[in-house]
Write a protein that holds these residues in place. Structure first.
Motif, PDB file in Angstrom:
ATOM      1  N   SER A 195      -7.090   5.499   0.000  1.00 18.91           N
ATOM      2  CA  SER A 195      -6.525   4.196  -0.334  1.00 18.91           C
ATOM      3  C   SER A 195      -7.135   3.109   0.542  1.00 18.91           C
ATOM      4  O   SER A 195      -6.597   2.005   0.622  1.00 18.91           O
ATOM      5  CB  SER A 195      -4.997   4.207  -0.201  1.00 18.91           C
ATOM      6  N   ASP A 224       2.471   5.778  -5.866  1.00 15.94           N
ATOM      7  CA  ASP A 224       2.478   5.609  -7.319  1.00 15.94           C
ATOM      8  C   ASP A 224       1.196   6.155  -7.936  1.00 15.94           C
ATOM      9  O   ASP A 224       1.226   6.914  -8.918  1.00 15.94           O
ATOM     10  CB  ASP A 224       2.645   4.121  -7.640  1.00 15.94           C
ATOM     11  N   GLY A 225       0.045   5.815  -7.357  1.00 18.35           N
ATOM     12  CA  GLY A 225      -1.230   6.282  -7.884  1.00 18.35           C
ATOM     13  C   GLY A 225      -1.380   7.785  -7.809  1.00 18.35           C
ATOM     14  O   GLY A 225      -1.859   8.428  -8.757  1.00 18.35           O
ATOM     15  N   GLN A 264       3.889   1.847  -1.296  1.00 26.48           N
ATOM     16  CA  GLN A 264       4.451   2.159  -2.613  1.00 26.48           C
ATOM     17  C   GLN A 264       3.370   2.435  -3.646  1.00 26.48           C
ATOM     18  O   GLN A 264       3.446   3.408  -4.402  1.00 26.48           O
ATOM     19  CB  GLN A 264       5.336   1.003  -3.095  1.00 26.48           C
ATOM     20  N   SER A 265       2.346   1.585  -3.696  1.00 28.94           N
ATOM     21  CA  SER A 265       1.353   1.714  -4.765  1.00 28.94           C
ATOM     22  C   SER A 265       0.475   2.956  -4.600  1.00 28.94           C
ATOM     23  O   SER A 265       0.018   3.531  -5.595  1.00 28.94           O
ATOM     24  CB  SER A 265       0.490   0.458  -4.842  1.00 28.94           C
ATOM     25  N   THR A 266       0.245   3.393  -3.362  1.00 31.83           N
ATOM     26  CA  THR A 266      -0.552   4.602  -3.149  1.00 31.83           C
ATOM     27  C   THR A 266       0.201   5.832  -3.629  1.00 31.83           C
ATOM     28  O   THR A 266      -0.362   6.703  -4.310  1.00 31.83           O
ATOM     29  CB  THR A 266      -0.930   4.754  -1.664  1.00 31.83           C
ATOM     30  N   THR A 297       0.830  -1.207   0.000  1.00 31.61           N
ATOM     31  CA  THR A 297       0.000   0.000   0.000  1.00 31.61           C
ATOM     32  C   THR A 297       0.858   1.248   0.000  1.00 31.61           C
ATOM     33  O   THR A 297       0.536   2.230  -0.688  1.00 31.61           O
ATOM     34  CB  THR A 297      -0.948   0.011   1.213  1.00 31.61           C
ATOM     35  N   LEU A 332       2.336   4.053   4.104  1.00 31.29           N
ATOM     36  CA  LEU A 332       2.158   5.279   3.331  1.00 31.29           C
ATOM     37  C   LEU A 332       2.967   6.424   3.914  1.00 31.29           C
ATOM     38  O   LEU A 332       3.639   7.172   3.176  1.00 31.29           O
ATOM     39  CB  LEU A 332       0.673   5.638   3.277  1.00 31.29           C
ATOM     40  N   HIS A 346      -0.749  -3.188  -5.819  1.00 28.29           N
ATOM     41  CA  HIS A 346       0.473  -3.623  -5.150  1.00 28.29           C
ATOM     42  C   HIS A 346       1.450  -4.288  -6.105  1.00 28.29           C
ATOM     43  O   HIS A 346       1.039  -4.988  -7.043  1.00 28.29           O
ATOM     44  CB  HIS A 346       0.141  -4.628  -4.044  1.00 28.29           C
ATOM     45  N   ASN A 358      -4.549   3.615  -5.425  1.00 29.61           N
ATOM     46  CA  ASN A 358      -3.441   2.764  -5.877  1.00 29.61           C
ATOM     47  C   ASN A 358      -3.870   1.805  -6.989  1.00 29.61           C
ATOM     48  O   ASN A 358      -3.052   1.385  -7.802  1.00 29.61           O
ATOM     49  CB  ASN A 358      -2.830   1.992  -4.714  1.00 29.61           C
TER      50      ASN A 358
END
Length: 418
Positions: A293, A195-196, A191-193, A189, A222, A347, A340
């Motif tokens: 997220s 990223d989004g 990294q991907s948040t 979460t 986060l 993920h 994300n």
């Protein structure tokens, strides 16, 4: 075979992306080899309501290799990757009911399509599948041996059902496995948040004030990643222990009403409703960017925001501009849904490798043990958690020590002192 997807011609693109994800999912690959040989899920129908991503596709392949009949729908209207859905239908012959951007009625029609396959095991991410079965298809629960739940929000809902004695079959809380929430929630979460948010806005995080609402495992991840990008991080919390931990981790902690005045970016990861409300939006400075997220968009009071706005428009993909009555502008990302997945790809495969390994092994566990389980929510068996951790370490080429007989004896005794 029935299915409902956007475009079957996207299948080849999806196949290549699924293959790319598989390269970073070694644990799931090992399980797939064993499942293909032993067929532990033979004769079992699995109904899955998950984010339709490349990683999920690899889980579906493992379940099918194990002998299961699988049907899949989306657990969020904006998280479906249409090329992946197409590939699952064309190449794996799995019924998929998912279209990115589907409306509310279509979303639930797809859930019902999966339920109508009469699953023996449910696999949920947010508990919409389970709640729909319990409210509309109670006659089918007698044939369901058990289920799994992937996310915090879903576990909260299912535990409430269990406490109220309305849960009709046992559920394993995959979300609570250490190899899931320690890694998926924190590193995935985190990294991907980020990223989004960056994909949606292309804004610089360094030097900004980034407000994280909630300091559970997702919030920890986060906050860590936002700080790593150079942001000053503020945490808002209702739990005094988590708030204290955030302070000890070096973050500023304050109520959301105070943070609203100074934040540049806001992101909710609480699993609760109306965390950022209309009174908070009215305090935000011009240009504030707001995302969520958590599993459902209810964490943001979007109706309240709309009521205090004079104009709403899409200014770029996944960015909605709200012009407030005080003339300030607030930007909401991905309609307040999981940023994300809605604005990025979710993920990384490496962390979903462990999460979905838990899903696969828990399905196997249910086929063997469901008859002795009560109608409540269970943790993932410790031996499954440990096995996944060992396989992940092996795939990384990492060795660890083992207890000697003397050490095992010492840890299990009380007689020996200083």
């Amino acid at each position: 075979m029935k299915y409902d997807i956007k475009d079957i011609s996207l299948a080849e693109k999806g196949r290549l992306r699924i293959e790319w994800a598989a390269k970073d999912m070694p644990v799931l690959s090992l399980i797939k080899k064993r499942f293909a040989k032993d067929k532990p899920l033979a004769g079992i129908r699995i109904g899955a309501c998950l984010h339709v991503t490349t990683e999920t596709a690899n889980l579906m392949a493992v379940l099918k290799a194990g002998g299961a009949e699988v049907a899949l729908c989306a657990s969020n209207p904006l998280s479906t990757q249409d090329d992946v859905a197409a590939s699952l239908v064309k190449h794996l012959k799995i019924p998929v009911f998912a279209i990115r951007g589907e409306d509310h009625d279509t979303y639930y029609a797809h859930i019902r399509a999966v339920i109508e396959t009469k699953p023996h095991i449910t696999m949920d991410d947010g508990a919409d599948l389970v709640s729909t079965i319990h409210s509309e298809y109670t006659r089918l629960t007698k044939d369901v041996i058990g289920g799994t739940e992937e996310t915090t929000t879903g576990v909260i809902r299912l535990r409430a059902m269990a406490e109220q004695k309305v849960l009709k079959y046992p559920i394993i809380a995959v979300n609570d496995a250490k190899t899931k929430h320690f890694f998926d929630n924190r590193y995935g979460t985190g990294q991907s948040t980020i990223d989004g948010i960056i994909r949606a806005t292309n804004r610089l995080l360094a030097g900004s004030i980034f407000v994280v609402a909630g300091y559970g495992w997702c919030g920890r991840g986060l906050a860590m990643r936002a700080r790593g990008m150079g942001a000053r991080v503020i945490v808002t919390e209702v739990d005094p222990l988590k708030a204290l931990e955030a302070v000890m981790d070096g973050y500023d902690v304050m109520p959301i009403a105070e943070a609203a005045r100074i934040g540049d970016f806001f992101c909710t990861v609480t699993g609760d409703i109306n965390v950022i409300r209309r009174e908070h939006f009215l305090k935000m400075k011009d240009g504030a960017i707001v995302a969520n997220s958590g599993h459902f968009n209810v964490e943001l009071d979007l109706e309240g925001l709309k009521e205090v706005s004079t104009k709403v428009r899409e200014i770029r993909d996944n960015v909605t501009e709200y012009t407030l009555k005080n003339r300030r502008k607030i930007y909401v990302l991905a309609e307040g849904r999981l940023v994300n997945l809605a604005a990025a790809e979710g993920h990384p495969s490496a962390v979903m490798d462990m999460s979905f390994a838990n899903q696969a092994l828990c399905c196997e566990f249910l086929t063997k043990e469901a008859k002795r389980l009560k109608k409540t929510v269970y943790p993932v068996p410790e031996e499954i958690d440990q096995e996944i951790a060992r396989m992940k370490l092996d795939s990384m080429g990492i060795k660890i020590d083992q207890l000697t007989e003397e050490q095992e004896k010492y840890l299990s005794s009380w007689e020996m002192g200083t």
